[in-house]
Design a protein around this motif. Sequence first.
Motif, short mmCIF file in Angstrom:
data_model
loop_
_atom_site.label_atom_id
_atom_site.label_comp_id
_atom_site.label_asym_id
_atom_site.label_seq_id
_atom_site.Cartn_x
_atom_site.Cartn_y
_atom_site.Cartn_z
N LEU A 294 5.12 15.19 1.92
CA LEU A 294 4.54 15.27 3.26
C LEU A 294 4.23 13.89 3.84
CD1 LEU A 294 2.16 18.32 2.83
CD2 LEU A 294 4.33 18.24 4.07
N LEU A 295 3.91 12.92 3.00
CA LEU A 295 3.61 11.57 3.47
C LEU A 295 4.86 10.74 3.76
CD1 LEU A 295 0.59 10.49 1.26
CD2 LEU A 295 0.58 11.03 3.70
N LYS A 296 5.99 11.14 3.20
CA LYS A 296 7.21 10.32 3.36
C LYS A 296 7.67 10.15 4.81
CE LYS A 296 9.10 10.42 -1.22
NZ LYS A 296 10.15 10.85 -2.12
N PRO A 297 7.63 11.16 5.67
CA PRO A 297 8.03 10.89 7.06
C PRO A 297 7.14 9.84 7.74
CG PRO A 297 8.08 13.22 6.65
CD PRO A 297 7.45 12.59 5.45
N PHE A 298 5.84 9.87 7.48
CA PHE A 298 4.95 8.86 8.04
C PHE A 298 5.27 7.49 7.45
CE2 PHE A 298 0.80 6.62 8.09
CZ PHE A 298 0.71 6.44 9.48
N SER A 299 5.55 7.45 6.15
CA SER A 299 5.93 6.19 5.51
C SER A 299 7.23 5.66 6.10
CB SER A 299 6.08 6.37 4.00
OG SER A 299 4.86 6.74 3.42
N CYS A 300 8.18 6.56 6.36
CA CYS A 300 9.45 6.15 6.98
C CYS A 300 9.20 5.54 8.36
CB CYS A 300 10.39 7.34 7.10
SG CYS A 300 11.11 7.86 5.56
N PHE A 301 8.29 6.14 9.10
CA PHE A 301 7.94 5.62 10.42
C PHE A 301 7.39 4.20 10.31
CE2 PHE A 301 4.74 5.17 13.82
CZ PHE A 301 5.59 5.22 14.92
N ALA B 245 16.48 9.69 2.15
CA ALA B 245 17.27 10.51 1.23
C ALA B 245 16.37 11.30 0.28
CB ALA B 245 18.23 9.63 0.43
N THR B 246 15.29 10.68 -0.18
CA THR B 246 14.42 11.40 -1.12
C THR B 246 13.62 12.50 -0.44
OG1 THR B 246 12.70 9.71 -0.91
CG2 THR B 246 14.21 9.53 -2.81
N ILE B 247 13.49 12.47 0.86
CA ILE B 247 12.85 13.61 1.54
C ILE B 247 13.68 14.86 1.28
CG2 ILE B 247 12.33 14.64 3.79
CD1 ILE B 247 11.52 11.82 4.74
N LEU B 248 14.98 14.75 1.51
CA LEU B 248 15.86 15.89 1.27
C LEU B 248 15.93 16.24 -0.21
CD1 LEU B 248 17.94 17.92 2.38
CD2 LEU B 248 19.67 16.17 1.99
N LEU B 249 16.05 15.24 -1.07
CA LEU B 249 16.14 15.50 -2.50
C LEU B 249 14.86 16.14 -3.04
CD1 LEU B 249 17.89 12.22 -3.73
CD2 LEU B 249 18.88 14.51 -3.55
N ASP B 250 13.71 15.69 -2.56
CA ASP B 250 12.44 16.28 -3.02
C ASP B 250 12.32 17.74 -2.59
OD1 ASP B 250 11.84 13.88 -4.14
OD2 ASP B 250 10.19 13.39 -2.79
N SER C 70 16.01 -2.06 4.78
CA SER C 70 16.85 -0.96 5.27
C SER C 70 17.27 -0.03 4.13
CB SER C 70 18.08 -1.50 6.00
OG SER C 70 18.91 -2.22 5.13
N MET C 71 17.52 -0.59 2.95
CA MET C 71 17.85 0.27 1.82
C MET C 71 16.65 1.08 1.37
SD MET C 71 20.59 -1.85 -0.43
CE MET C 71 20.80 -0.48 -1.53
N PHE C 72 15.46 0.47 1.43
CA PHE C 72 14.25 1.22 1.10
C PHE C 72 14.03 2.35 2.10
CE2 PHE C 72 9.44 1.38 1.29
CZ PHE C 72 9.31 2.16 0.15
N LEU C 73 14.23 2.07 3.37
CA LEU C 73 14.08 3.10 4.40
C LEU C 73 15.11 4.22 4.21
CD1 LEU C 73 12.82 4.15 7.02
CD2 LEU C 73 14.38 2.66 8.28
N GLY C 74 16.35 3.85 3.97
CA GLY C 74 17.37 4.86 3.74
C GLY C 74 17.09 5.69 2.50
N GLY C 75 16.58 5.04 1.46
CA GLY C 75 16.22 5.76 0.24
C GLY C 75 15.07 6.72 0.45
N LEU C 76 14.08 6.30 1.23
CA LEU C 76 12.98 7.22 1.54
C LEU C 76 13.48 8.44 2.30
CD1 LEU C 76 9.99 4.92 2.64
CD2 LEU C 76 10.08 6.43 0.65
N VAL D 88 0.84 -1.20 0.00
CA VAL D 88 0.00 0.00 0.00
C VAL D 88 0.88 1.25 0.00
CG1 VAL D 88 -1.72 1.31 1.32
CG2 VAL D 88 -1.92 -1.18 1.12
N ILE D 89 1.94 1.24 0.80
CA ILE D 89 2.86 2.37 0.83
C ILE D 89 3.47 2.58 -0.56
CG2 ILE D 89 5.05 3.21 1.80
CD1 ILE D 89 4.28 1.73 4.39
N LEU D 90 3.90 1.48 -1.19
CA LEU D 90 4.47 1.58 -2.53
C LEU D 90 3.47 2.10 -3.55
CD1 LEU D 90 6.62 -1.66 -2.77
CD2 LEU D 90 7.43 0.68 -2.85
N LEU D 91 2.25 1.60 -3.48
CA LEU D 91 1.23 2.02 -4.43
C LEU D 91 0.93 3.51 -4.30
CD1 LEU D 91 -0.87 1.29 -6.62
CD2 LEU D 91 -2.48 0.88 -4.74
#
Length: 160
Positions: free
Chosen positions: A97-104, A63-68, A55-61, A10-13
């Motif tokens: 805005l949803l990425k921090p919640f997704s990271c959690f 990183a993309t917060i800053l990149l976005d 862990s790589m998915f979490l780290g990528g999320l 669901v997060i991915l979708l």
Amino acid sequence: MELPAVNLKVILLVHWLLTTWGSIVFGGAYSWANFTILALGVWAVAQRDSIDAISMFLGGLLATILLDIIHISIFYPRDTITATVHFSAGMAILSLLLKPFSCFLVHHMYRERGGELRFHSDFLGPSQERSAYQTIDSTTEGPAEPFAGLEARGPDTRGY
């Protein structure tokens, strides 16, 4: 605290849909960064027991917060504001805005798969017990030189 049962799919979708809509205006680096991280998320779905994938998915999320933030702030179109630009920028911002919640939520999944907090320090929590480790202090018994005493045994006669 009991977290809601949210499936990684669901997060991915949700992020795939928002990234697709955000890519209407923010193409290029925005699309490459976000779709690459979503590919890591697909890997995390495919290998349910892999700590590396999640862990790589979490780290990528993270990183993309800053990149976005950087990408949206630099490349936000200011001269031609149409309904499409508003919609696309809104979806990119909503994804951000949803990425921090997704990271959690992904971090919770990481912990469920057996991942640990890797940054142990005094201010982050108790350190690991190290009393069972063998010391490497040079004052213990044994030669001071690493190969001292080897020449006293003579040549090796084992035949190999």
